[in-house]
Scaffold this motif. Structure first.
Motif, mmCIF file in Angstrom:
data_model
loop_
_atom_site.group_PDB
_atom_site.id
_atom_site.type_symbol
_atom_site.label_atom_id
_atom_site.label_comp_id
_atom_site.label_asym_id
_atom_site.label_seq_id
_atom_site.Cartn_x
_atom_site.Cartn_y
_atom_site.Cartn_z
ATOM 1 N N THR A 81 51.514 -70.684 -20.917
ATOM 2 C CA THR A 81 51.841 -69.494 -21.219
ATOM 3 C C THR A 81 53.530 -69.146 -20.821
ATOM 4 O OG1 THR A 81 50.768 -67.968 -19.797
ATOM 5 C CG2 THR A 81 49.831 -68.285 -21.886
ATOM 6 N N TYR A 82 54.588 -68.751 -21.113
ATOM 7 C CA TYR A 82 55.391 -68.512 -20.680
ATOM 8 C C TYR A 82 56.208 -67.090 -22.141
ATOM 9 C CZ TYR A 82 57.243 -71.779 -24.714
ATOM 10 O OH TYR A 82 56.409 -72.274 -25.801
ATOM 11 N N ASN A 83 57.236 -65.994 -21.416
ATOM 12 C CA ASN A 83 57.700 -65.382 -22.369
ATOM 13 C C ASN A 83 58.643 -65.309 -23.695
ATOM 14 O OD1 ASN A 83 55.972 -63.606 -22.071
ATOM 15 N ND2 ASN A 83 57.223 -62.443 -19.944
ATOM 16 N N VAL A 84 59.242 -65.083 -24.509
ATOM 17 C CA VAL A 84 60.075 -65.228 -25.064
ATOM 18 C C VAL A 84 61.005 -64.224 -25.105
ATOM 19 C CG1 VAL A 84 59.559 -67.804 -25.808
ATOM 20 C CG2 VAL A 84 58.586 -66.009 -26.868
ATOM 21 N N PRO A 85 62.060 -64.253 -25.728
ATOM 22 C CA PRO A 85 62.525 -62.331 -26.183
ATOM 23 C C PRO A 85 63.097 -62.774 -27.066
ATOM 24 C CG PRO A 85 64.702 -64.646 -25.251
ATOM 25 C CD PRO A 85 63.560 -65.463 -25.014
ATOM 26 N N ARG A 86 62.697 -62.007 -28.321
ATOM 27 C CA ARG A 86 62.917 -61.762 -29.828
ATOM 28 C C ARG A 86 64.180 -61.107 -30.157
ATOM 29 N NH1 ARG A 86 57.493 -62.800 -31.995
ATOM 30 N NH2 ARG A 86 59.231 -62.733 -33.751
ATOM 31 N N PHE A 87 64.947 -61.993 -30.124
ATOM 32 C CA PHE A 87 66.475 -61.301 -30.451
ATOM 33 C C PHE A 87 66.423 -61.655 -32.278
ATOM 34 C CE2 PHE A 87 68.023 -63.633 -26.639
ATOM 35 C CZ PHE A 87 68.465 -62.877 -26.077
ATOM 36 N N ALA A 97 81.838 -49.050 -29.500
ATOM 37 C CA ALA A 97 80.243 -48.835 -29.537
ATOM 38 C C ALA A 97 80.304 -50.275 -30.911
ATOM 39 C CB ALA A 97 80.235 -48.070 -29.726
ATOM 40 N N LEU A 98 80.695 -50.277 -31.812
ATOM 41 C CA LEU A 98 80.827 -51.163 -32.460
ATOM 42 C C LEU A 98 81.337 -52.327 -31.737
ATOM 43 C CD1 LEU A 98 82.581 -49.144 -35.650
ATOM 44 C CD2 LEU A 98 79.927 -49.778 -34.890
ATOM 45 N N SER A 99 82.458 -52.315 -31.453
ATOM 46 C CA SER A 99 83.241 -54.085 -31.195
ATOM 47 C C SER A 99 81.857 -54.618 -30.134
ATOM 48 C CB SER A 99 84.051 -53.999 -30.745
ATOM 49 O OG SER A 99 85.181 -53.383 -31.970
ATOM 50 N N LEU A 100 81.370 -53.706 -28.529
ATOM 51 C CA LEU A 100 81.557 -54.497 -27.859
ATOM 52 C C LEU A 100 79.528 -53.647 -27.709
ATOM 53 C CD1 LEU A 100 83.755 -53.729 -24.955
ATOM 54 C CD2 LEU A 100 83.707 -56.182 -26.135
ATOM 55 N N TYR A 132 64.281 -59.818 -34.162
ATOM 56 C CA TYR A 132 64.525 -58.123 -33.896
ATOM 57 C C TYR A 132 65.319 -57.599 -33.919
ATOM 58 C CZ TYR A 132 58.993 -59.225 -33.194
ATOM 59 O OH TYR A 132 58.263 -59.061 -32.617
ATOM 60 N N PHE A 133 66.087 -57.869 -33.597
ATOM 61 C CA PHE A 133 67.879 -57.165 -33.342
ATOM 62 C C PHE A 133 69.118 -57.517 -34.150
ATOM 63 C CE2 PHE A 133 64.444 -56.638 -29.806
ATOM 64 C CZ PHE A 133 64.809 -54.974 -30.365
ATOM 65 N N TRP A 134 68.635 -58.528 -34.625
ATOM 66 C CA TRP A 134 69.276 -59.469 -35.277
ATOM 67 C C TRP A 134 70.647 -58.352 -35.644
ATOM 68 C CZ3 TRP A 134 70.872 -59.581 -40.631
ATOM 69 C CH2 TRP A 134 69.948 -59.754 -41.327
ATOM 70 N N TRP A 135 70.390 -57.986 -36.972
ATOM 71 C CA TRP A 135 70.586 -56.483 -37.537
ATOM 72 C C TRP A 135 71.635 -55.508 -36.918
ATOM 73 C CZ3 TRP A 135 70.189 -51.507 -36.029
ATOM 74 C CH2 TRP A 135 68.384 -51.315 -35.505
ATOM 75 N N ILE A 136 71.065 -55.116 -35.475
ATOM 76 C CA ILE A 136 72.625 -55.071 -34.437
ATOM 77 C C ILE A 136 73.549 -55.617 -34.680
ATOM 78 C CG2 ILE A 136 72.638 -54.318 -32.565
ATOM 79 C CD1 ILE A 136 69.563 -53.953 -31.745
ATOM 80 N N LEU A 137 73.621 -56.474 -35.002
ATOM 81 C CA LEU A 137 74.993 -57.340 -34.697
ATOM 82 C C LEU A 137 76.067 -57.648 -36.323
ATOM 83 C CD1 LEU A 137 74.409 -60.916 -32.851
ATOM 84 C CD2 LEU A 137 75.786 -58.892 -31.909
ATOM 85 N N SER A 138 75.200 -56.763 -36.747
ATOM 86 C CA SER A 138 75.675 -56.551 -38.056
ATOM 87 C C SER A 138 76.565 -55.496 -38.313
ATOM 88 C CB SER A 138 75.129 -56.751 -39.487
ATOM 89 O OG SER A 138 74.050 -55.076 -39.297
ATOM 90 N N ALA A 186 73.953 -53.830 -26.326
ATOM 91 C CA ALA A 186 72.064 -53.788 -27.158
ATOM 92 C C ALA A 186 71.240 -54.688 -28.158
ATOM 93 C CB ALA A 186 72.506 -52.644 -28.424
ATOM 94 N N PHE A 187 72.362 -55.614 -28.502
ATOM 95 C CA PHE A 187 71.640 -56.705 -29.216
ATOM 96 C C PHE A 187 71.140 -57.625 -27.827
ATOM 97 C CE2 PHE A 187 71.526 -61.386 -29.762
ATOM 98 C CZ PHE A 187 70.831 -61.595 -31.094
ATOM 99 N N ALA A 188 71.511 -58.484 -27.178
ATOM 100 C CA ALA A 188 71.867 -58.211 -25.692
ATOM 101 C C ALA A 188 70.153 -58.215 -25.218
ATOM 102 C CB ALA A 188 72.548 -58.837 -24.674
ATOM 103 N N LEU A 189 70.589 -57.042 -24.691
ATOM 104 C CA LEU A 189 69.394 -56.119 -23.713
ATOM 105 C C LEU A 189 68.112 -55.882 -24.795
ATOM 106 C CD1 LEU A 189 71.195 -53.123 -22.246
ATOM 107 C CD2 LEU A 189 70.433 -55.289 -21.488
ATOM 108 N N LEU A 190 68.126 -55.401 -26.031
ATOM 109 C CA LEU A 190 66.783 -54.966 -26.529
ATOM 110 C C LEU A 190 66.532 -56.506 -26.657
ATOM 111 C CD1 LEU A 190 67.461 -52.526 -29.511
ATOM 112 C CD2 LEU A 190 66.848 -51.673 -27.387
ATOM 113 N N GLY A 191 66.807 -57.303 -27.079
ATOM 114 C CA GLY A 191 66.456 -58.694 -27.246
ATOM 115 C C GLY A 191 65.930 -58.788 -26.533
#
Lengths: 363, 335
Positions: free
Chosen positions: A236-242, A185-188, A244-250, A193-198
Motif C-alpha cells: 500500500t502507498y499514498n497517492v495525492p488526489r489532484f 489570488a487568481l494567478s498564484l 478532486y481539485f483540478w477545477w481550482i485551476l480553471s 491551493a491546488f497543489a496543497l489541497l491535492g
C-alpha cells in the motif's frame, strides 16, 4: 438608437475620454509603453532562438507573448484602475461630477472602459511581435482569435475588479493593494491551493502482485509451463488526489487563456505551443489515480507475454482530448466577479447617498 | 413662506429652496435636527453657524448628494431624493473642498463640465469663455489647474458651479482664499445673479462680508436652524457700541456723569479703537448719542462694534440650550 441611449452613450464616452486624458496622458505613460515594447521585443528574440522557431513555427513565440501581455497587464492594470473612484473622491472631483447630469452608471462604466482601454494598449503595443510570430507560421487562425479575445476579456476583468474595488473601499491605497491581492489570488493562489489541497488529500492505494516462483521454460517454444505462483503480495502507498481539485485551476487566468485556445499538436501528439502544454497539464489532473492495481505475473507467463502491452501511456493529445475543457467555467467566474465588483461599486457610489462609509466625505 | 414664479404657459412652479424639518445622523452623531429654511428666487441668503453645526451636511443634501433621514427638501419644486436629475439641471454647487482635474486646464475643465450638462461641444466652449472672463481667469485659463493658486482654484470652482446657468446656487465657503478684490467681485456677481432671479445660498465664516450681500440669514447651530423669533430677539438684544471722540477725556467725563448714561447703558471699557458701551436697544443708543452731543462731547464715530450678522450669531450661540428649546426636534435633548 433612441434619444435616451444616445444621451447615455454621449455621457459615457465623455467620462471615458476624461479618464484617459486625466490618467494616462503624458510622457511617463509613453515611456512605460516603450519599455514594455522593448521587453516584448527581447522576449520575442530569445524565444525565437530558444524554440528554433524558424523550423518549428511561431506557436511557442505567439503563446508566450500572449502570456507576457497578460502578466504585464495584471501588473500594471491594478495601479491604474484601483483608485479610479476613491481617488477622485480624495481629489474632490467625484462629487462635482455627480452633481452634473452624469449618472452613476455612466461614471462607473466610463471609468471601467477607460481602465480596460488602458490595459488593451499593452496588447496593441505587443501587436507587431504577435504578427511576427504569426508570420513564422503554424499558428492557426483559431488560436490567434481565441487567445486574443480571451486575453482581452481577462484584462477587462482585472480593470473591472480594480474600478469596482475603488468604488467599494474608501481608501485608494487599500483598494489598489486589494486589487493586486485579487490578481495574485487568481494567478498564484489557485496554483498554491491546488497543489496543497491535492497533496494534503492523500488516499491509500493498493497494489497486488502475483509473481512466478517456479516454472519450466521451454526454449523451443519460449513458453513456460508448470508455473508455481506466489501468494499475493500486497503493498500500500499514498497517492495525492489532484482530480478532486483540478477545477481550482480553471479560475487561473493563464489557464483560462491556455485552455481556451484550440489545442495544437504535432504528429507525435505533443503540444506545439505553451497553451497546449499548460492545457495538457491541467487536464491531466482530471484523471483520477488508480487506487487498486493488480499485476499477475503468472498469467502473463502462462500466455507467453502475448498480450503484454509495451505501452508508454496515453499521448498528451489523448489526455487533452479525453478530458473536459474548463476555460469557460473560469471565464464565467471571472466575468461574474468583474460584473459583481462594478455593480457593488455602482451601489456604493449612487447619489443621493443614504449611507456613508465611516470616515469618508462624499465631497 | 412660499415663493412662486409663473412660467410660460401659465403653470405655477415654486422656485428657490424650501427645506422643512430636515434631520440627518451619521451613526450616533446627529448632524442636523429639524433644519427649516427658505431661500426665495432672486435673493441671497447667508447660512451661518459655527464649525460642525451641519452647514456642509445641509448643502450636500441640497446638492442631491446625501439623503435626509427625515424632512423634505424642494429645489425649484423638485425633490432631490426622488428626482435628482431635475434638481441637478437647475442647481449649481460649489463645494468647500477645491477639487479640480489636475492635468486639465481651467478652460478644458469648464468645457467638460458643460458637456456633462449635455451642452454641445460648441455651446460648452462658448460658455467656458464667458465664465473665464466672468471669474477673471483669462490669464490662467490654459494652464493645467494643478498650478493654480488657491484663490484661482476657488474662482474656477465658482465658474464650474455656474456652467449651466443654474436657477439655484449653493456656495460652501466661497470667499475663503480670495483676495479683497476677488471678494468684492464675488459679492457683485452674487448680487447680480440674485437680481436676475437666482436663489443663492451662501455659507461663510466671514460674517461682515455676508452682511453686505445677504438679504436674509439662516442661523444653524447644533444642526438646528434658529426660528425667526429667536433671530429677532437676538438681533434686538443688548449689544456693544463703539464711541470715538476727538476729545477722549471729555467723553470719559460725560460717560461718568449720571444724567448722560441712561439706565440701559453700561460702560464696558476703552480700547485702541475707542470706548465700548453696552446698549440695550437702538432707542437707548440714540438717547445716549443725543446726550453726549448735548454735553458738548465732540463725537466722531458712533456705531455698533460688531456687524448685525455677527451680533445675532454670537447671541444665538451663547447659552444655546435654553434659547433653542422651541426648535428642538429630538425629545431626548430637550432641557
Amino acid at each position: 438608437m433612441n434619444d435616451r441611449n444616445r444621451l447615455f452613450l454621449t455621457g459615457l464616452w465623455l467620462i471615458v475620454t476624461l479618464e484617459l486624458r486625466q490618467r494616462v496622458r503624458g510622457v511617463s505613460w509613453y515611456v512605460l509603453l516603450g519599455v514594455f515594447m522593448l521587453l516584448v521585443g527581447i522576449v520575442t528574440f530569445l524565444l525565437w532562438l530558444a524554440t528554433s522557431a524558424w523550423l518549428s513555427g511561431g506557436g511557442g513565440v505567439f503563446s508566450t507573448i500572449i502570456f507576457f501581455v497578460l502578466l504585464l497587464g495584471t501588473l500594471v492594470s491594478p495601479a491604474l484602475s484601483g483608485n479610479a473612484i476613491n481617488g477622485d473622491r480624495d481629489a474632490g472631483t467625484l462629487a462635482t461630477t455627480q452633481v452634473t447630469l452624469i449618472s452613476t452608471g455612466q461614471l462607473v462604466l466610463g471609468k471601467f472602459l477607460a481602465a480596460w482601454i488602458t490595459a488593451l494598449a499593452f496588447l496593441a503595443a505587443a501587436l507587431p511581435f504577435l504578427i511576427f510570430a504569426v508570420v513564422l507560421g503554424k499558428v492557426s487562425l483559431g488560436t490567434i482569435s481565441v487567445s486574443v479575445l480571451v486575453l482581452a476579456a481577462e484584462l477587462g476583468v482585472i480593470a473591472a475588479v480594480g474600478v469596482g474595488l475603488s468604488g467599494i473601499l474608501s481608501r485608494p491605497l487599500f483598494s489598489i493593494v486589494l486589487t493586486y491581492l485579487m490578481v495574485a489570488a487568481l494567478s498564484l493562489g489557485t496554483l498554491i491551493a491546488f497543489a496543497l489541497l491535492g497533496t494534503a488529500t492523500q488516499q491509500e492505494a493498493t497494489s497486488v502482485s502475483y509473481q512466478v516462483v517456479e516454472s519450466i521454460y521451454d526454449e523451443q517454444t519460449g513458453k513456460q509451463s508448470d508455473i508455481v505462483c506466489s501468494t499475493p503480495e500486497t503493498s500500500t502507498y499514498n497517492v495525492p488526489r489532484f482530480d478532486y481539485f483540478w477545477w481550482i485551476l480553471s479560475a487561473n487566468p493563464y489557464v483560462v487563456v491556455a485552455d481556451a485556445a484550440p489545442g495544437s499538436f504535432d504528429a507525435g501528439g505533443h503540444p506545439t505551443d505553451l497553451f497546449g502544454q499548460i492545457a495538457v497539464g491541467v487536464r491531466s489532473a482530471q484523471v483520477p489515480p488508480e487506487l487498486y492495481t493488480e499485476y499477475n505475473g503468472c498469467q502473463e507467463a502462462a500466455n507467453g507475454y502475448a498480450d503484454r502491452q509495451f505501452d508508454s501511456g496515453p499521448t498528451p493529445q489523448e489526455i487533452y482530448d479525453g478530458a473536459v475543457p474548463s476555460w469557460f467555467i473560469g471565464l464565467f467566474i471571472h466575468l461574474l466577479l468583474g460584473a459583481g465588483a462594478l455593480t457593488w461599486a455602482w451601489r456604493r457610489t449612487r447619489t443621493p447617498a443614504t449611507h456613508l462609509p465611516s470616515g469618508s466625505r462624499i465631497a | 413662506m412660499s415663493v412662486t414664479t409663473v412660467f410660460g404657459s401659465g403653470g405655477i412652479v415654486p422656485s428657490g429652496i424650501a427645506v422643512t424639518g430636515v434631520s440627518r445622523s451619521f451613526g450616533s452623531v446627529l448632524a442636523l435636527r429639524g433644519a427649516t429654511l427658505t431661500v426665495p428666487a432672486g435673493s441671497v441668503t447667508a447660512l451661518i453657524g459655527p464649525n460642525g453645526s451641519g452647514k456642509t451636511t445641509l448643502l450636500l443634501m441640497l446638492a442631491t448628494l446625501l439623503t435626509p433621514d427625515t424632512g423634505t427638501i424642494r429645489i425649484n419644486g423638485h425633490d432631490p431624493v426622488t428626482d435628482p436629475e431635475r434638481v441637478r439641471a437647475v442647481m449649481g454647487w460649489m463645494p468647500d473642498t477645491l477639487g479640480s482635474w489636475p492635468s486639465l486646464s481651467a478652460r478644458a475643465a469648464l468645457q467638460i463640465t458643460g458637456r456633462m450638462y449635455r451642452m454641445t461641444g460648441e455651446q460648452a466652449a462658448v460658455r467656458a469663455n464667458e465664465l473665464i472672463a466672468l471669474t477673471d481667469l483669462v490669464d490662467f485659463a490654459d494652464r493645467p489647474s494643478r498650478v493654480l493658486s488657491r484663490g484661482q482654484k476657488q474662482r474656477l470652482s465658482l465658474a464650474r458651479a455656474l456652467v449651466h446657468s443654474p436657477g439655484v446656487l449653493l456656495l460652501d465657503e466661497p470667499a475663503s482664499g480670495l483676495d479683497p478684490a476677488a471678494r468684492a467681485s464675488l459679492r457683485q456677481l452674487l448680487r447680480r445673479l440674485a437680481g436676475e432671479g437666482t436663489a443663492v445660498l451662501v455659507s461663510s465664516h466671514v460674517l461682515a462680508e455676508l452682511d453686505e450681500m445677504a438679504d436674509a440669514a439662516v442661523y444653524l447651530a447644533d444642526g438646528r436652524t434658529a426660528s425667526p423669533e429667536q433671530v429677532a430677539a437676538a438681533g434686538a438684544s443688548a449689544r456693544s457700541w463703539r464711541i470715538r471722540s476727538l476729545d477722549e477725556s471729555a467723553l470719559e467725563r460725560a460717560l461718568a456723569t449720571p444724567g448722560v448714561v441712561g439706565a440701559l447703558v453700561l460702560v464696558l471699557g476703552v480700547d485702541q479703537l475707542g470706548t465700548l458701551v453696552q446698549v440695550e436697544n437702538e432707542a437707548s443708543a440714540a438717547a445716549l448719542l443725543h446726550n453726549l452731543v448735548l454735553s458738548g462731547v465732540p463725537v466722531c464715530d458712533f456705531g455698533p462694534a460688531v456687524g448685525n450678522l455677527e451680533h445675532t450669531f454670537l447671541d444665538l450661540t451663547r447659552d444655546r440650550p435654553a434659547r433653542h428649546s422651541s426648535v428642538v426636534v429630538n425629545p431626548e435633548v430637550t432641557p
